[in-house]
Motif scaffolding. Structure first.
Motif, PDB file in Angstrom:
ATOM      1  N   ALA A 105       0.856  -1.179   0.000  1.00 32.26           N
ATOM      2  CA  ALA A 105       0.000   0.000   0.000  1.00 32.26           C
ATOM      3  C   ALA A 105       0.894   1.231   0.000  1.00 32.26           C
ATOM      4  O   ALA A 105       2.035   1.182   0.463  1.00 32.26           O
ATOM      5  CB  ALA A 105      -0.923   0.012   1.212  1.00 32.26           C
ATOM      6  N   VAL A 106       0.380   2.326  -0.529  1.00 34.19           N
ATOM      7  CA  VAL A 106       1.122   3.574  -0.608  1.00 34.19           C
ATOM      8  C   VAL A 106       0.358   4.634   0.179  1.00 34.19           C
ATOM      9  O   VAL A 106      -0.816   4.874  -0.072  1.00 34.19           O
ATOM     10  CB  VAL A 106       1.290   4.019  -2.083  1.00 34.19           C
ATOM     11  N   ASP A 107       1.022   5.243   1.141  1.00 31.18           N
ATOM     12  CA  ASP A 107       0.401   6.306   1.945  1.00 31.18           C
ATOM     13  C   ASP A 107       1.493   7.257   2.420  1.00 31.18           C
ATOM     14  O   ASP A 107       1.859   7.290   3.591  1.00 31.18           O
ATOM     15  CB  ASP A 107      -0.357   5.707   3.135  1.00 31.18           C
ATOM     16  N   PRO A 108       2.049   8.059   1.493  1.00 32.11           N
ATOM     17  CA  PRO A 108       3.161   8.945   1.859  1.00 32.11           C
ATOM     18  C   PRO A 108       2.734  10.006   2.861  1.00 32.11           C
ATOM     19  O   PRO A 108       1.680  10.640   2.707  1.00 32.11           O
ATOM     20  CB  PRO A 108       3.578   9.553   0.518  1.00 32.11           C
ATOM     21  N   TYR A 109       3.538  10.180   3.877  1.00 31.22           N
ATOM     22  CA  TYR A 109       3.213  11.136   4.951  1.00 31.22           C
ATOM     23  C   TYR A 109       3.086  12.547   4.378  1.00 31.22           C
ATOM     24  O   TYR A 109       3.984  13.055   3.700  1.00 31.22           O
ATOM     25  CB  TYR A 109       4.297  11.108   6.021  1.00 31.22           C
ATOM     26  N   GLY A 110       1.944  13.173   4.660  1.00 29.13           N
ATOM     27  CA  GLY A 110       1.712  14.535   4.207  1.00 29.13           C
ATOM     28  C   GLY A 110       1.186  14.644   2.801  1.00 29.13           C
ATOM     29  O   GLY A 110       0.894  15.755   2.333  1.00 29.13           O
ATOM     30  N   TYR A 111       1.043  13.509   2.098  1.00 29.53           N
ATOM     31  CA  TYR A 111       0.546  13.524   0.718  1.00 29.53           C
ATOM     32  C   TYR A 111      -0.554  12.474   0.573  1.00 29.53           C
ATOM     33  O   TYR A 111      -0.438  11.516  -0.182  1.00 29.53           O
ATOM     34  CB  TYR A 111       1.678  13.252  -0.275  1.00 29.53           C
ATOM     35  N   HIS A 112      -1.636  12.686   1.317  1.00 31.47           N
ATOM     36  CA  HIS A 112      -2.689  11.679   1.358  1.00 31.47           C
ATOM     37  C   HIS A 112      -3.391  11.503   0.018  1.00 31.47           C
ATOM     38  O   HIS A 112      -4.028  10.474  -0.227  1.00 31.47           O
ATOM     39  CB  HIS A 112      -3.700  12.028   2.444  1.00 31.47           C
ATOM     40  N   GLU A 113      -3.276  12.512  -0.867  1.00 30.84           N
ATOM     41  CA  GLU A 113      -3.892  12.362  -2.182  1.00 30.84           C
ATOM     42  C   GLU A 113      -3.174  11.303  -3.015  1.00 30.84           C
ATOM     43  O   GLU A 113      -3.690  10.843  -4.033  1.00 30.84           O
ATOM     44  CB  GLU A 113      -3.875  13.701  -2.932  1.00 30.84           C
ATOM     45  N   PRO A 146      -0.414   6.006  -8.021  1.00 29.71           N
ATOM     46  CA  PRO A 146       0.416   6.154  -6.812  1.00 29.71           C
ATOM     47  C   PRO A 146       1.454   5.048  -6.659  1.00 29.71           C
ATOM     48  O   PRO A 146       2.588   5.308  -6.258  1.00 29.71           O
ATOM     49  CB  PRO A 146      -0.607   6.118  -5.671  1.00 29.71           C
ATOM     50  N   LEU A 147       1.063   3.820  -6.988  1.00 33.85           N
ATOM     51  CA  LEU A 147       2.002   2.711  -6.846  1.00 33.85           C
ATOM     52  C   LEU A 147       3.165   2.853  -7.818  1.00 33.85           C
ATOM     53  O   LEU A 147       4.331   2.669  -7.442  1.00 33.85           O
ATOM     54  CB  LEU A 147       1.284   1.385  -7.083  1.00 33.85           C
ATOM     55  N   SER A 148       2.885   3.209  -9.077  1.00 30.83           N
ATOM     56  CA  SER A 148       3.955   3.336 -10.065  1.00 30.83           C
ATOM     57  C   SER A 148       4.863   4.515  -9.743  1.00 30.83           C
ATOM     58  O   SER A 148       6.078   4.450  -9.982  1.00 30.83           O
ATOM     59  CB  SER A 148       3.375   3.469 -11.472  1.00 30.83           C
TER      60      SER A 148
END
Length: 351
Positions: A279-287, A311-313
């Motif tokens: 899963a991808v959930d970068p801190y501060g970039y929830h979009e 987001p994954l790519s």
């Protein structure tokens, strides 16, 4: 490609594994069940599936060269598995280079057939369809007057020719650089050229031209002239607005084949991500957050796939750059491209 497990001991195993490293059982892929199974010796060359003792199987004839781990029913008169029986000309196995090429080619081919079987897409061989069945020739380069003449990769009425030397990393990279391509793989060749075959079977042979032309344009334009113009002049300056690749802009047939290949790229990679729980959930970039919480092979829409894929790519590309490697997916999915991917999804679903 999903992660598999040894059904005898539960050890995680991969698509190309031939033996379980924990329990030592021989492993084989059963195409009818789309899964890898632990095996135990049976009678003669036959094996028994541990989980289903009444199911007896034998390995594809190409297992003798360690080039295939797929299984055939013990009573099947065909010596080759459902993927390998489509091969006509294969690399020269009298040399180690030929065997190495054959192993890499076979691996890519089985990845292709995994997707074809998952979707139950048509794949008649030349025995079932002598005029337009799917058949592969893996061609060796020729030497003429002291110069190497590369074999050509292409498709004609179900016959797919792939240059065997594309299995060599150096040769393939040289070809990619000379053609100014951002991406070039054996699996990409298989998926693209098979896209032409799928177009024949699902669009042309089913008279689905109107729907196709509404999305991709009129394929009746002269193909040879269109390709020559592409090679002479290159793609239009704004090709990224409407096409997945520069080559896709050459002709509607190539546009479809490129989109078909990318659809398989995206779906199969998302299945891999889902299998590993990525899963991808970068801190501060929830979009940019994304999770593959659905079966990509049963996606409800191309938009659902793309919302997880982008987001994954992006994350995969960033990791590649951190390793000093080129982007794994150097492509832009514009709205017109997503529309084309949705068309591919619907065509596959209707099949």
């Amino acid at each position: 490609m999903r992660l598999f497990a040894c059904d005898h001991c539960g050890q995680p195993v991969h698509f190309d594994n031939r033996q379980c490293m924990r329990c030592g059982h021989q492993l084989g892929f059963v195409p009818e069940l789309l899964a890898i199974y632990a095996l135990e010796t049976g009678d003669g060359q036959d094996w028994r599936v541990v989980a289903e003792p009444d199911r007896t199987v034998r390995f594809c004839a190409n297992a003798e060269l360690d080039t295939c781990n797929w299984l055939v029913g013990a009573g099947d008169p065909e010596p080759f598995c459902i993927a390998c029986r489509h091969n006509r000309l294969v690399p020269n196995t009298d040399t180690q280079q030929g065997i190495d090429r054959w192993r890499r080619i076979g691996q890519a081919e089985r990845h292709l057939f995994y997707s074809l079987l998952r979707w139950n897409l048509p794949h008649p061989d030349r025995k079932q369809d002598p005029q337009g069945g799917l058949v592969f020739d893996f061609l060796e380069d020729e030497v003429q007057a002291g110069y190497v003449v590369p074999a050509r990769t292409g498709h004609e009425e179900g016959l797919i020719a792939i240059r065997a030397a594309e299995a060599d990393d150096v040769t393939r990279e040289q070809a990619r650089a000379s053609m100014n391509e951002p991406y070039r793989t054996l699996l990409g060749h298989f998926r693209h050229e098979t896209g032409h075959f799928i177009w024949n079977k699902l669009i042309r042979d089913r008279n689905q031209f109107d729907a196709f032309r509404a999305v991709f344009g009129d394929e009746r334009m002269d193909y040879g002239v269109a390709l020559q113009q592409h090679y002479d002049n290159g793609p239009p300056p704004s090709w990224r607005d409407n096409f997945i690749s520069a080559y896709a802009s050459a002709h509607p047939w190539e546009d479809f084949a490129e989109c078909f290949a990318h659809y398989l790229h995206i779906v199969d990679t998302l299945e891999t991500a889902r299998s590993f729980g990525l899963a991808v959930d970068p801190y501060g970039y929830h979009e940019m957050a994304a999770e593959v919480d659905f079966d990509p092979y049963r996606a409800e829409s191309a938009a659902q796939l793309v919302s997880a894929w982008i987001p994954l790519s992006v994350a995969i590309n960033a990791i590649q750059r951190s390793m000093g490697q080129p982007d794994a997916y150097p492509f832009i999915l514009s709205p017109p491209v997503v529309t084309k991917l949705e068309y591919i999804r619907q065509v596959i679903g209707a099949a």
